[in-house]
Design a protein around this motif. Structure first.
Motif, mmCIF file in Angstrom:
data_model
loop_
_atom_site.group_PDB
_atom_site.id
_atom_site.type_symbol
_atom_site.label_atom_id
_atom_site.label_comp_id
_atom_site.label_asym_id
_atom_site.label_seq_id
_atom_site.Cartn_x
_atom_site.Cartn_y
_atom_site.Cartn_z
ATOM 1 N N ASN A 150 1.796 5.463 0.747
ATOM 2 C CA ASN A 150 1.905 6.641 1.434
ATOM 3 C C ASN A 150 0.854 7.748 0.754
ATOM 4 O O ASN A 150 0.764 7.851 -0.261
ATOM 5 N N PRO A 151 -0.161 8.417 1.614
ATOM 6 C CA PRO A 151 -1.179 9.237 0.924
ATOM 7 C C PRO A 151 -0.720 10.362 0.328
ATOM 8 O O PRO A 151 -1.277 10.681 -0.926
ATOM 9 N N GLN A 152 0.474 11.095 0.733
ATOM 10 C CA GLN A 152 1.002 12.176 0.219
ATOM 11 C C GLN A 152 1.787 11.764 -1.302
ATOM 12 O O GLN A 152 1.529 12.611 -2.173
ATOM 13 N N VAL A 153 2.393 10.717 -1.439
ATOM 14 C CA VAL A 153 2.895 10.121 -2.562
ATOM 15 C C VAL A 153 1.506 9.907 -3.577
ATOM 16 O O VAL A 153 1.556 10.517 -4.782
ATOM 17 N N ALA A 206 -1.289 11.253 -3.661
ATOM 18 C CA ALA A 206 -1.751 12.496 -3.962
ATOM 19 C C ALA A 206 -1.157 13.002 -5.116
ATOM 20 O O ALA A 206 -1.681 13.700 -6.119
ATOM 21 N N ALA A 207 0.238 13.027 -4.795
ATOM 22 C CA ALA A 207 0.920 14.100 -5.871
ATOM 23 C C ALA A 207 0.969 13.307 -7.278
ATOM 24 O O ALA A 207 0.737 13.889 -8.345
ATOM 25 N N GLN A 217 -1.544 11.606 -8.408
ATOM 26 C CA GLN A 217 -2.769 11.583 -9.005
ATOM 27 C C GLN A 217 -2.974 13.244 -9.495
ATOM 28 O O GLN A 217 -3.646 13.299 -10.451
ATOM 29 N N GLU A 218 -2.585 14.030 -8.851
ATOM 30 C CA GLU A 218 -2.582 15.570 -9.258
ATOM 31 C C GLU A 218 -1.931 15.546 -10.781
ATOM 32 O O GLU A 218 -2.183 16.250 -11.567
#
Length: 386
Positions: free
Chosen positions: A34-37, A39-40, A42-43
């Motif tokens: 899931n790209p959103q997961v 990204a979160a 990684q941030e």
């Protein structure tokens, strides 16, 4: 007893655990895709890795030990810097003695005790050539008018209301001046700065010299600012040079009924038993520039000041510093307004520069395909506050 094993001999609980592990792996794979997961996560990792304190905590003990040694060196640097500023203060004292004869002559011209010579009065303006051409054309016609006007023109002594005009021109000072302060300030003849003697704690004194007047008997009002030029033991890394830490005023010997720092109010009181009413008079503090000489004291008994008191004290220190660094050395330019215009132009230039940089950023966002050459970042002008 019935056999609980499957035909192939594998226990049921082991098979169930294997199924759960397989399901967990599948769920993990789905989440990680899931790209959103991603990204979160990684941030969050970036934030942790970019925090200086968190990075220091991950270092080996041997490295932390060396960092502590560097901090000890930094404290020693701060103490050397404090010595540097002490010598700067000695230089200020030395050059103050060289400036003083010029400031004494300034006072003589302002008060009218001495009239400047023609050579001392000569000043070449930026529009000198235009003024000369215009003057040549009008010389003959103007000579007669000047001679007639000279006979009628009043000739005031010195430069009237010199220091009072400076107070009006400078916002920081005009905000302190009330209408009833103005006639008193018109008697102000000079402001001097006196530095502490060698070997004495670092400080400076502002002296306000007044001509005889109807308001108080003092000829000089003083304000002493105490300074510190040494690193704080509790926070040595905060040292940035000398700072004002306290100030003392003086007692003003007001003439009867002339004290503008207090006002008299009338208050009615009713007797609880008899019900009679009487009127009493009471003196209460009044806003005035002359409260400047009755300053709030910095707390020296370990008790902290409230927020309003800290703001008042900080404002007082700022005004004292401004008198010392700007008003006294450049008085004539604050009288004419030239110093104020220079300050305003400098501030406008900074704002314009910021707006231009913002415009560049917008242009880069609008056209990603265009590659702009790198520009050297503008360096902000250093502003050192003591």
């Amino acid at each position: 007893m019935a056999d609980s094993s499957f035909p192939d001999g594998v226990p049921s609980d082991s098979l169930e655990a294997a199924k759960n592990a397989s399901n967990t792996e599948k769920l993990t794979d789905q989440v990680m895709q899931n790209p959103q997961v991603l990204a979160a996560l990684q941030e969050r990792l970036d934030n942790v890795s970019h925090t200086p304190s968190s990075y220091i905590e991950t270092l080996p003990k041997a490295v932390k030990r060396r960092i502590n040694a560097l901090k000890q060196l930094q404290v020693k640097c701060a103490h050397i810097e404090a010595k540097f500023y002490e010598e700067v203060h000695d230089l200020e004292r030395k050059y103050a003695a060289l400036y003083q004869p010029l400031f004494d002559k300034r006072r003589e011209f302002v008060t009218g005790d001495v009239e400047p010579t023609d050579a001392e009065s000569e000043w070449h303006s930026e529009n000198e050539e235009e003024d000369r051409l215009a003057g040549d054309m009008k010389t003959k016609a103007v000579i007669a008018e000047k001679e007639a006007a000279a006979a009628e023109e009043p000739s005031p002594k010195g430069i009237p209301e010199f220091w009072f005009t400076i107070f009006r021109n400078v916002d920081m000072l005009s905000e302190l001046v009330q209408e009833y302060d103005e006639p008193i300030l018109k008697h102000l003849q000079d402001i001097k700065v006196k530095f502490s003697d060698p070997g004495q704690p670092m400080s400076f004194v502002l002296e306000f010299h007044f001509e005889p007047n109807d308001y108080f008997t003092n000829s000089v009002l003083t304000k002493t600012y105490k300074m510190k030029s040494e690193p704080d033991k509790a926070d040595p890394f905060s040292f940035e040079g000398p700072e004002i830490v306290d100030c003392d005023g003086c007692t003003i010997d007001w003439k009867k009924g002339k004290n503008v720092t207090v006002k008299t109010i009338k208050k009615k009181q009713k007797h609880k038993g008899r019900g009679t009413v009487r009127t009493i008079t009471k003196q209460v503090p009044n806003d005035s520039f002359f409260n400047f000489f009755s300053p709030l004291r910095a707390s020296g008994d370990g008790e902290s000041l409230d927020e309003d008191s800290e703001f008042t004290l900080a404002s007082d220190f700022e005004i004292g510093h401004f008198f010392r660094e700007r008003i006294v050395p450049r008085a004539v330019l604050y009288f004419t307004g030239e110093a104020i215009e220079d300050d305003d132009n400098f501030e406008e230039g900074e704002e314009g520069e910021e707006e231009e940089l913002e415009g560049d950023e917008e242009a880069e966002d609008d056209d990603d395909a265009e590659i702009n050459p790198k520009k050297e970042p503008s360096q902000p002008s250093e502003c050192k506050q003591q």
